[in-house]
Write an enzyme that holds these catalytic residues in place. Structure first.
Site, PDB file in Angstrom:
ATOM      1  CG  ASP A  27      -0.275  -0.049   2.540  1.00  0.00           C
ATOM      2  OD1 ASP A  27       0.933   0.295   2.624  1.00  0.00           O
ATOM      3  OD2 ASP A  27      -0.938  -0.404   3.529  1.00  0.00           O
ATOM      4  CG  LEU A  28       0.665   6.215   0.121  1.00  0.00           C
ATOM      5  CD1 LEU A  28       1.229   6.394  -1.281  1.00  0.00           C
ATOM      6  CD2 LEU A  28      -0.416   7.252   0.388  1.00  0.00           C
TER       7      LEU A  28
END
Length: 149
Positions: free
Chosen positions: A27-28
């Site tokens: 994810d980010l």
């Protein structure tokens, strides 16, 4: 130079499958997105079948059927991160006429990051449970026997 895809191998009763964490897996924040563990587990199970000489594509094309996950329990313990080298360890725990019960763990340097209990059933092309071919059951039982040694 000939390149071949990464494959796993059996070590006794356990199937070991290496996974490297790429950017697309995260994810980010650089942590492996929770659903991607399911992909890691699936790749390891597919490779385990291939190492047992169970050809899923051939079985589908012949109308024998295909394995489908019918139940899964999963526990996340610690996050994997971008750049990690992981190992998915799979172990067949029980074999029935139409299904297999498999324990799986994603590990980093011996630490369990995520673990799952999986039930996979052989389904006919119309989606009904069918008996696994006898030779497949024997291959699973041979692996189970290695764990009892």
């Amino acid at each position: 130079m000939t390149m071949t895809p990464i494959r796993g191998a059996f070590k006794g009763a356990e199937h070991h499958f290496p996974v490297h964490v790429y950017f697309e897996d995260t994810d980010l924040s650089g942590i492996v997105y929770h659903a991607n563990y399911l992909r890691f587990f699936e790749r390891a199970r597919s490779d385990m079948l291939a190492r047992l000489d169970i050809d899923q594509r051939e079985a589908i094309e012949a109308g024998t059927g295909a394995y489908a996950v019918t139940q899964m329990g999963i526990e996340w313990k610690s996050p994997a991160k971008l750049g990690d080298d992981l190992l998915v360890v799979s172990r067949v725990e029980n074999v029935r006429a139409a299904s297999c019960f498999i324990q799986q763990a994603v590990m980093r340097s011996g630490e369990i990051l995520c673990q799952a209990t999986v039930t996979a059933a052989l389904l006919s092309p119309d989606g009904r449970p069918v008996r696994q071919p006898a030779e497949w059951v024997e291959k699973f039982k041979a692996v189970l026997a290695k764990g009892e040694e």
